[in-house]
Design an enzyme around this catalytic site. Structure first.
Site, PDB file in Angstrom:
ATOM      1  N   ASP A   1       0.852  -1.186   0.000  1.00  0.00           N
ATOM      2  CA  ASP A   1       0.000   0.000   0.000  1.00  0.00           C
ATOM      3  C   ASP A   1       0.891   1.241   0.000  1.00  0.00           C
ATOM      4  O   ASP A   1       1.903   1.290   0.698  1.00  0.00           O
ATOM      5  CB  ASP A   1      -0.874  -0.030   1.268  1.00  0.00           C
TER       6      ASP A   1
ATOM      7  N   ASP B   1      -4.635   2.612  -4.459  1.00  0.00           N
ATOM      8  CA  ASP B   1      -3.236   2.752  -4.053  1.00  0.00           C
ATOM      9  C   ASP B   1      -2.668   1.439  -3.527  1.00  0.00           C
ATOM     10  O   ASP B   1      -1.723   1.409  -2.786  1.00  0.00           O
ATOM     11  CB  ASP B   1      -3.100   3.857  -3.016  1.00  0.00           C
TER      12      ASP B   1
END
Lengths: 124, 209, 304
Positions: free
Chosen positions: C187, C230
């Protein structure tokens, strides 16, 4: 005595060439080779006055044999007798400096011309 | 009559001259140099001939051949077949026609134009060979234009008639045109007495040979 | 039937028929030949063949005619090998035969018009080349479609669809070979802030840089996939020892916190990473994904 070497992979053709030339030449002796390689060896050992050579032969092609012969004796008198009469083949062979190029099959007329050619140049 | 080895030597020489002339004519027409290999004629009985021919068909032609053939049937009797492996023929035809050959393009099928091209080549080869033979032995031979056929799974039975009085002459014919090799074969199915007549005539004509 | 009919019959034949004497003088020229050639019979009778048809001057034609006179065996010339034999408008095959009339030999030349065949074959070739052109285009389009279907449009790495395809394949391979399958959850920290600070355009480029960074840090058969806005997933097949994993992990670790220069800004990018392994952390892909997600979350907490 004129010494004539016939190089041809066909025994039949050797014999025809001999019997035709016999009609128009006196005092001549023949020897034979069955391929280019053998022809080259006979040429070196026997020193014939004339070589009559076919082109399409096993081991060493006529063209290549003539090249080798001309290397060892630039004045060697070579007559080509072949069924491969394509003009570029003819040009290639004539560039090697042969006396003449005769199309197979040999016949009486061609044999007479050859007889005259050999008779003349051996006298001269 | 001459013995076996001799007769094959004689036929080889006669056909050799014919093939040389055929190559000359074809080379004149297409304007390209043709290199020949040394042809060798085998004279075989039908059984052996069938075996040898089947081997050629399986190995070189992988079963599909393009055939030009003619029959002759007067003083000499027989059938001449000129065989080419079909898979090479598109390339061969393209070379003869000065076309670029594209393996991917066009179908594997032969067009009428291809057939006519092969008819002409067959005509040239057969004319030269049989013409030479006929001249050498002074026996006239009559025939028509070649028939052209494409045979899948060809086998010797297509070209050879079996019988005690029959002979099979097989000659491999390798042309090389600008690096493309075409391994063809000429099969002559001939009556035994026709071959005898040829050889007798040669003995007569070249007496003492 | 009487021979007197023959010229009449030849006049009706739909082939160009020319008769010549042995010395090649033209003695007959039928109406069809007039059409093919353009010259009337009256203009050519009595003239030599090669004066009227100059392409027949080539030596192989004269040789063939000599042989024909001598042997009587027919000769054939194909239109394909002898283009424009008569003129450029017609392509013809030429057949020659010898005919004996009393004591006289005459040669019959048949000119068979095959122009139509040439046209058809050219058409066929044209179609074939169009087809092959179309085929190439289709293949290119197929590639584009495949790319759209399986790859993330922004970053160029695999999308979820491709991930799922490979995940199942690699999982069953691991089961069969008794190896481990690693699944990494990555992430990008504070990605929303990057977007807000530098704009979406720059944010998109940062995402692409992260994707390349992951691709460069992994092995050839590892699959890097953009999983969400993301988030990335990385499949690490064929892990035999933990050492195999550490090697990849250390390469990614080195890039875990770094500043990258993008659009003139120096941007701090940091990654949170969690990894799960088949079979220790789960037996299905979804188990492995949620386990890796948990580890990633823990990593994120630690790094704060």
């Amino acid at each position: 005595m004129t010494k004539l070497l016939i190089v041809d992979d066909s025994k039949f053709s050797q014999k025809i060439t001999r019997s035709f030339l016999d009609r128009y030449l006196d005092d001549v002796t023949f020897d034979f080779a069955d391929d280019g390689q053998a022809g080259l060896e006979k040429f070196d050992a026997w020193h014939p006055d004339y070589i009559i050579v076919d082109l399409l032969m096993p081991k060493l092609r006529g063209q290549d044999m003539i090249k080798q012969v001309k290397l060892s004796d630039p004045d060697a008198r070579v007559i080509v007798l072949s069924a491969d009469v394509q003009h570029h083949v003819r040009e290639e062979v004539e560039s090697l400096g042969v006396l003449t190029f005769v199309n197979k099959p040999l016949d009486d007329k061609k044999a007479r011309e050859l007889g005259t050619l050999i008779g003349k140049s051996s006298r001269g | 009559m001459a013995d076996k080895l001799n007769s094959s030597d004689i036929m080889t020489e006669l056909f050799n001259i014919g093939v040389g002339q055929a190559a000359n004519t074809l080379s004149d027409i297409i304007g390209k140099r043709i290199d020949l290999s040394i042809p060798n004629v085998s004279i075989l009985n039908p059984e052996k001939g069938k075996h040898v021919l089947d081997q050629y068909l399986a190995q070189v032609a992988e079963g599909t051949v393009m055939v030009s053939s003619i029959s002759f049937d007067q003083q000499l009797e027989g059938r001449v077949s000129l065989l080419f492996p079909a898979d090479k023929m598109h390339q061969f035809i393209a070379l003869c026609l000065h076309e670029t050959w594209d393996e991917e393009a066009v179908t594997k099928e032969f067009t009428d134009i291809d057939y006519d091209t092969i008819r002409e080549i067959g005509n040239i080869v057969i004319n030269s060979m049989i013409g030479e033979l006929s001249n050498a032995v002074s026996i006239p031979v009559k025939y028509t234009l070649p028939e052209i056929d494409v045979l899948d799974h060809a086998c010797a039975d297509h070209f050879v008639v079996f019988g005690d009085s029959q002979l099979v002459l097989i000659m491999y014919l390798d042309f090389d045109i600008e690096g493309t090799e075409i391994a063809g074969a000429i099969v002559i199915n001939m009556a035994l007495n026709s071959l005898e007549e040829i050889l007798d005539q040669i003995n007569k004509l070249y007496n003492g040979v | 039937m009487n021979d007197a009919h023959l010229p009449g019959i030849l006049n009706c034949i739909n082939e160009g028929i020319v008769l010549i004497k042995r010395d090649l003088e033209i003695t007959y020229w039928n109406p069809f030949m007039e059409n093919l050639h353009g010259e009337k019979s009256s203009k050519v009778l009595g003239r030599k063949l090669e004066d009227v048809l100059p392409s027949l001057k080539q030596p192989f034609f004269s040789r063939a005619m000599e042989q024909l006179v001598a042997s009587g065996n027919p000769v054939f010339f194909s239109a394909a090998m002898h283009r424009d034999l008569i003129n450029g408008q017609h392509q013809v095959n030429l057949k020659m035969n010898r005919i004996q009339v009393g004591d006289e030999l005459i040669l019959m030349l048949e000119f068979i018009d095959v122009t139509g065949q040439f046209k058809r074959i050219n058409q066929l070739r044209c179609y074939v080349s169009q087809l092959s052109h179309l085929n190439t285009e289709l293949k290119q389009k197929e590639k584009v479609i495949e790319k759209l279907a399986y790859y993330d449009r922004l970053t160029g790495v695999a999308n979820r669809a491709l991930f799922e395809k490979f995940a199942d394949k690699y999982l069953s391979l691991a089961k069969r070979r008794n190896t481990m399958l690693g699944l990494m959850f990555v992430d990008v920290n504070e990605f929303k802030m990057i977007n807000d600070t530098y704009g979406h355009n720059t944010g998109d480029k940062v995402m692409t840089r992260v994707a390349s960074l992951l691709t460069e840090s992994t092995r050839k058969h590892d699959i890097v996939c953009r999983y969400g806005g993301d988030e990335f997933l990385v499949l690490l097949p064929d892990i035999r020892t933990m050492n195999d994993y550490y090697q990849i992990a250390s390469r990614i670790e080195a890039n875990k916190r770094r500043r990258i220069i993008q659009d003139g800004y120096s941007i701090a990018v940091s990654l949170s990473i969690g990894i799960s392994f088949y079979p220790d952390d789960g037996l299905t892909i979804s188990e492995l994904v949620s386990r890796a997600d948990e580890y990633m979350y823990a990593d994120k907490q630690n790094s704060r």
